[in-house]
Design an enzyme around this catalytic site. Structure first.
Site, PDB file in Angstrom:
ATOM      1  N   LYS A 111      -9.195 -18.466 -35.046  1.00 44.10           N
ATOM      2  CA  LYS A 111     -10.572 -18.420 -35.545  1.00 44.10           C
ATOM      3  C   LYS A 111     -10.970 -17.046 -36.069  1.00 44.10           C
ATOM      4  O   LYS A 111     -11.929 -16.932 -36.819  1.00 44.10           O
ATOM      5  CB  LYS A 111     -11.545 -18.871 -34.449  1.00 44.10           C
ATOM      6  CG  LYS A 111     -11.433 -20.353 -34.146  1.00 44.10           C
ATOM      7  CD  LYS A 111     -12.510 -20.816 -33.180  1.00 44.10           C
ATOM      8  CE  LYS A 111     -12.406 -22.312 -32.926  1.00 44.10           C
ATOM      9  NZ  LYS A 111     -13.409 -22.790 -31.980  1.00 44.10           N
ATOM     10  N   LYS A 206      -4.405 -29.866 -37.473  1.00 43.31           N
ATOM     11  CA  LYS A 206      -5.223 -30.803 -36.700  1.00 43.31           C
ATOM     12  C   LYS A 206      -6.555 -31.075 -37.403  1.00 43.31           C
ATOM     13  O   LYS A 206      -7.045 -30.252 -38.156  1.00 43.31           O
ATOM     14  CB  LYS A 206      -5.427 -30.286 -35.269  1.00 43.31           C
ATOM     15  CG  LYS A 206      -6.405 -29.180 -35.160  1.00 43.31           C
ATOM     16  CD  LYS A 206      -6.722 -28.832 -33.722  1.00 43.31           C
ATOM     17  CE  LYS A 206      -7.893 -27.862 -33.803  1.00 43.31           C
ATOM     18  NZ  LYS A 206      -8.012 -26.868 -32.824  1.00 43.31           N
ATOM     19  N   LYS A 209     -13.551 -29.564 -37.342  1.00 45.41           N
ATOM     20  CA  LYS A 209     -14.888 -29.501 -37.939  1.00 45.41           C
ATOM     21  C   LYS A 209     -14.958 -28.424 -38.994  1.00 45.41           C
ATOM     22  O   LYS A 209     -15.776 -28.489 -39.901  1.00 45.41           O
ATOM     23  CB  LYS A 209     -15.915 -29.163 -36.856  1.00 45.41           C
ATOM     24  CG  LYS A 209     -16.138 -30.250 -35.845  1.00 45.41           C
ATOM     25  CD  LYS A 209     -17.173 -29.783 -34.825  1.00 45.41           C
ATOM     26  CE  LYS A 209     -17.189 -30.711 -33.635  1.00 45.41           C
ATOM     27  NZ  LYS A 209     -17.431 -30.023 -32.384  1.00 45.41           N
TER      28      LYS A 209
HETATM   29  P1  TYM Z   1     -14.482 -28.571 -29.455  1.00 45.07           P
HETATM   30  O1  TYM Z   1     -15.957 -28.706 -29.644  1.00 45.07           O
HETATM   31  O2  TYM Z   1     -13.701 -27.840 -30.485  1.00 45.07           O
HETATM   32  O3  TYM Z   1     -13.838 -30.007 -29.299  1.00 45.07           O
HETATM   33  C1  TYM Z   1     -14.344 -30.933 -28.357  1.00 45.07           C
HETATM   34  C2  TYM Z   1     -13.229 -31.755 -27.770  1.00 45.07           C
HETATM   35  O4  TYM Z   1     -12.504 -32.415 -28.807  1.00 45.07           O
HETATM   36  C3  TYM Z   1     -11.121 -32.134 -28.705  1.00 45.07           C
HETATM   37  N1  TYM Z   1     -10.543 -32.083 -30.057  1.00 45.07           N
HETATM   38  C4  TYM Z   1      -9.497 -32.810 -30.446  1.00 45.07           C
HETATM   39  N2  TYM Z   1      -8.737 -33.701 -29.792  1.00 45.07           N
HETATM   40  C5  TYM Z   1      -7.748 -34.301 -30.494  1.00 45.07           C
HETATM   41  N3  TYM Z   1      -7.494 -34.048 -31.797  1.00 45.07           N
HETATM   42  C6  TYM Z   1      -8.221 -33.154 -32.499  1.00 45.07           C
HETATM   43  N4  TYM Z   1      -7.966 -32.928 -33.774  1.00 45.07           N
HETATM   44  C7  TYM Z   1      -9.281 -32.487 -31.818  1.00 45.07           C
HETATM   45  N5  TYM Z   1     -10.212 -31.566 -32.188  1.00 45.07           N
HETATM   46  C8  TYM Z   1     -10.967 -31.334 -31.095  1.00 45.07           C
HETATM   47  C9  TYM Z   1     -11.043 -30.791 -28.004  1.00 45.07           C
HETATM   48  O5  TYM Z   1      -9.809 -30.610 -27.376  1.00 45.07           O
HETATM   49  C10 TYM Z   1     -12.192 -30.900 -27.017  1.00 45.07           C
HETATM   50  O6  TYM Z   1     -11.787 -31.581 -25.856  1.00 45.07           O
HETATM   51  N6  TYM Z   1     -14.246 -24.943 -26.024  1.00 45.07           N
HETATM   52  C11 TYM Z   1     -14.341 -26.375 -26.231  1.00 45.07           C
HETATM   53  C12 TYM Z   1     -15.581 -26.985 -25.635  1.00 45.07           C
HETATM   54  C13 TYM Z   1     -15.874 -26.600 -24.233  1.00 45.07           C
HETATM   55  C14 TYM Z   1     -15.352 -27.234 -23.060  1.00 45.07           C
HETATM   56  C15 TYM Z   1     -15.955 -26.551 -21.965  1.00 45.07           C
HETATM   57  C16 TYM Z   1     -14.457 -28.285 -22.847  1.00 45.07           C
HETATM   58  C17 TYM Z   1     -16.714 -25.641 -23.824  1.00 45.07           C
HETATM   59  N7  TYM Z   1     -16.768 -25.601 -22.463  1.00 45.07           N
HETATM   60  C18 TYM Z   1     -15.657 -26.917 -20.659  1.00 45.07           C
HETATM   61  C19 TYM Z   1     -14.169 -28.628 -21.529  1.00 45.07           C
HETATM   62  C20 TYM Z   1     -14.767 -27.947 -20.458  1.00 45.07           C
HETATM   63  C21 TYM Z   1     -14.361 -26.667 -27.712  1.00 45.07           C
HETATM   64  O7  TYM Z   1     -14.637 -25.805 -28.522  1.00 45.07           O
HETATM   65  O8  TYM Z   1     -14.163 -27.966 -28.019  1.00 45.07           O
END
Ligand code: TYM
Length: 343
Positions: A111, A206, A209
């Protein structure tokens, strides 16, 4: 009851990767565990963002949690910034996190590449400590996420162990505490299928967003026409027939996997059904399966978003519950770290 915590950032719109990698799998956990599902708005400000969109993206994400099947009679749904203890705990954890541990984080490297490490925000760098706080604040046992978050959860485990070692046990007892561990060591729950949904325009990166082209992803709120169009135009290959797990055919594996999950079929069934298909036959089948799966979610979303007072009430109750659970951890941490308490 064992606890489960997870979250999605309110940036852009929730896509199929977020759904198949995370949200869809949360639904199955609500009956067995105490579950907390967070809209992590503090994470969403670590990259440049639109201040006019953050609030709307937050309520949209919450509404989608519910539309996807999160049941608030079982789970707590709340906004991260509504529970100040997340940031408070993060600060305490930051002081027990070696800089080198954060420098190893792949997501930070990825990032920060665009703007350069020197220009990336300190918030982006310390983001894994905030995520660790989200998890440890509630003494979580399990964290259901997609593959890309695995490293962050490993970090959370290491930080938990380090804090337990630095401040827990006998030292804590001498300060009048219970002694023993301050934190449970959380475990990631990564699904068999859907852990890494790939881009529609490149089977090697992957679905995300932040990818500039909207053609690369299916958003949960995409219209039927848009879904048909995106699938029609998505990248394929010129091999004969369709198959899983051929490293030379990442797009094929990705599209079959998506089809498998949204149609609710077994991998073997899909293999049999699709092995002799051409892309021209398979694509409409996939688009239909996606539409059939997402339509009810979209309908429920519309109902929920039409009643903002209801959603606000849910979020407020969720925050109350979270605050109550988190307060225990904060009390213990301040005590174990030797802070003087306000009287
Ligand atoms: P974020 O917002 O990027 O994504 C949310 C969830 O979606 C999953 N994900 C995917 N899974 C499969 N294929 C993909 N292409 C894909 N893109 C995203 C991510 O693995 C995630 O589970 N830091 C985290 C959010 C967070 C969090 C937490 C998660 C903040 N605090 C505490 C668990 C526990 C994030 O940016 O996810």
């Amino acid at each position: 009851k064992k606890r489960v915590v997870s979250g999605v950032q309110p940036t852009g719109s929730v896509h199929l990767g977020n759904y198949l990698g995370a949200i869809k799998n949360w639904v199955a956990l609500q009956d067995t565990y105490e579950t907390l599902f967070i809209i992590v708005d503090h994470h969403a400000i670590t990259l440049p963002y639109d201040t006019r969109q953050l609030g709307k993206a937050t309520t949209d994400t919450a509404a989608l949690y519910l539309a996807c099947g999160i049941d608030v009679s079982k789970a707590s749904v709340f906004v991260q910034s509504h529970v100040p203890a997340h940031v408070e705990l993060m600060w305490l954890l930051c002081s027990s996190t070696p800089i080198g541990w954060l420098q190893k984080m792949i997501q930070f490297k990825e990032k920060s590449r665009k703007e350069g490490v020197e220009n990336a925000s300190v918030g982006l760098f310390t983001y894994p400590d905030l995520m660790t706080a989200d998890i440890l604040l509630y003494q979580s046992d399990f964290v259901p996420v997609g593959e890309d978050q695995k490293q962050h959860i490993e970090l959370a485990r290491e930080i938990a162990q380090r804090v337990n070692h630095l401040y827990g046990g006998k030292k804590w007892k001498k300060l009048g505490g219970r002694g023993g561990s301050l934190f449970k060591i959380p475990e990631p729950l990564i699904p068999q299928a859907g852990a890494r949904v790939m881009s529609l325009t490149d089977g090697l990166s992957k679905m995300s967003k932040s990818a500039p082209s909207d053609q690369s992803r299916i958003n949960l709120l995409d219209s039927k026409d848009l879904i048909v169009d995106k699938i029609k135009r998505c990248k394929t290959d010129s091999f004969a027939g369709l198959e899983f797990d051929n490293a030379e055919r990442p797009e094929c594996n990705n599209l079959l996997s998506i089809y498998q999950i949204v149609s609710g079929k077994k991998k073997e069934e899909v293999m049999e059904e699709c092995k002799d298909m051409s892309w021209g036959t398979f694509k409409p089948l996939l688009a239909d399966a996606l539409i059939e799966h997402l339509s009810p979610i979209q309908a429920r979303y519309q109902e929920i978003i039409a009643e903002p007072e209801y959603l606000d009430k849910i979020l407020s109750e969720g925050a109350d519950r979270a605050e109550e659970l988190g307060a225990v951890t904060m009390r213990n941490m301040y005590q174990a770290m030797g802070y003087y308490q306000r009287r």
